[in-house]
Design a protein around this motif. Structure first.
Motif, PDB file in Angstrom:
ATOM      1  N   ASP A  38      -4.647  -8.731   6.139  1.00 34.25           N
ATOM      2  CA  ASP A  38      -3.503  -7.870   5.836  1.00 34.25           C
ATOM      3  C   ASP A  38      -3.493  -7.361   4.395  1.00 34.25           C
ATOM      4  N   TYR A  39      -4.496  -7.726   3.626  1.00 28.61           N
ATOM      5  CA  TYR A  39      -4.524  -7.422   2.196  1.00 28.61           C
ATOM      6  C   TYR A  39      -4.315  -5.937   1.897  1.00 28.61           C
ATOM      7  N   TYR A  40      -4.941  -5.060   2.667  1.00 30.85           N
ATOM      8  CA  TYR A  40      -4.884  -3.623   2.386  1.00 30.85           C
ATOM      9  C   TYR A  40      -3.788  -2.886   3.145  1.00 30.85           C
ATOM     10  N   THR A  41      -2.911  -3.597   3.820  1.00 29.34           N
ATOM     11  CA  THR A  41      -1.808  -2.942   4.519  1.00 29.34           C
ATOM     12  C   THR A  41      -0.821  -2.375   3.493  1.00 29.34           C
ATOM     13  N   GLU A  42      -0.018  -1.412   3.931  1.00 24.51           N
ATOM     14  CA  GLU A  42       0.836  -0.671   2.995  1.00 24.51           C
ATOM     15  C   GLU A  42       1.821  -1.531   2.218  1.00 24.51           C
ATOM     16  N   GLY A  43       2.480  -2.433   2.904  1.00 30.53           N
ATOM     17  CA  GLY A  43       3.482  -3.258   2.231  1.00 30.53           C
ATOM     18  C   GLY A  43       2.885  -4.192   1.193  1.00 30.53           C
ATOM     19  N   TRP A  44       1.766  -4.807   1.538  1.00 28.73           N
ATOM     20  CA  TRP A  44       1.122  -5.706   0.584  1.00 28.73           C
ATOM     21  C   TRP A  44       0.536  -4.933  -0.589  1.00 28.73           C
ATOM     22  N   ALA A  45       0.010  -3.761  -0.341  1.00 27.06           N
ATOM     23  CA  ALA A  45      -0.487  -2.919  -1.437  1.00 27.06           C
ATOM     24  C   ALA A  45       0.667  -2.526  -2.361  1.00 27.06           C
ATOM     25  N   ALA A  46       1.827  -2.206  -1.771  1.00 31.58           N
ATOM     26  CA  ALA A  46       3.008  -1.853  -2.572  1.00 31.58           C
ATOM     27  C   ALA A  46       3.456  -3.038  -3.424  1.00 31.58           C
ATOM     28  N   LEU A 136       8.672   2.233   5.547  1.00 28.63           N
ATOM     29  CA  LEU A 136       8.404   1.826   4.166  1.00 28.63           C
ATOM     30  C   LEU A 136       8.209   3.057   3.281  1.00 28.63           C
ATOM     31  N   ARG A 137       7.402   4.002   3.726  1.00 33.43           N
ATOM     32  CA  ARG A 137       7.179   5.224   2.933  1.00 33.43           C
ATOM     33  C   ARG A 137       8.481   5.971   2.687  1.00 33.43           C
TER      34      ARG A 137
END
Length: 180
Positions: A38-46, A136-137
């Motif tokens: 899940d490292y590169y998913t949007e929420g974790w990147a945010a 999220l966006r």
């Protein structure tokens, strides 16, 4: 001499205390997902970007250039306090923005966990996960400098804080842009 330097000093102290509290929350937010996939998913990147932004606003140098005044020691102190006031208000503003972005990303994690129910992404969950990403966006896009400024000002006024000389939203945004 206007006799307001005591108020200016108290205001700066309030802003710096608010900034310190926000920094505590920013630093405490998670940045690494339990599952490495899940490292590169949007929420974790945010969340990781928020941690980077929080560290940046903490470490960026203050603008200590204060013009020399001709009105004596108290006028010079007033000019210096106004510069520190802008610095503290802008840092608190940016920390609030980061904190709001973190909250949105943490809601994304909760929504995603509800969709996955302990499982991993699959073709059955793809549409719901996409909806989480879109939400999220949308939330991140809705976090604006104008709204943050107005919300913080309203809160300060509700607490009876002295805001008479708070820098304008334009001055805050200009300060922030100069530190990017």
């Amino acid at each position: 001499m206007d006799g307001l330097n005591e108020y200016r000093t108290a205001r700066v102290a309030q802003l710096l205390e608010d900034f310190r509290t926000l920094q505590y929350y920013i630093a405490a937010a998670p940045t690494e997902p339990p599952n490495a996939d899940d490292y590169y998913t949007e929420g974790w990147a945010a969340l990781r970007q928020c941690a980077i932004d929080g560290q940046h606003i903490l470490e960026c140098a203050a603008d200590t250039r204060v013009p020399t005044t001709s009105g004596g020691e108290e006028e010079q102190s007033k000019a210096e306090l106004r510069q520190v006031h802008l610095d503290a208000l802008a840092r608190r503003h940016e920390a609030q923005k980061i904190f709001l972005r973190q909250q949105a990303a943490q809601r994304w994690i909760e929504w995603r966990d509800q969709v996955l129910q302990g499982g991993r992404p699959s073709s059955k969950t793809r549409a719901a996960l996409h909806a989480c990403d879109l939400q999220l966006r949308t939330e991140l896009a809705a976090i604006t400098d104008e709204d943050i400024y107005n919300d913080l000002l309203t809160s300060d006024m509700a607490f009876g804080r002295w805001t008479a000389e708070d820098p304008s939203p334009r001055a805050v945004v200009r300060w922030l842009r100069a530190r990017r």
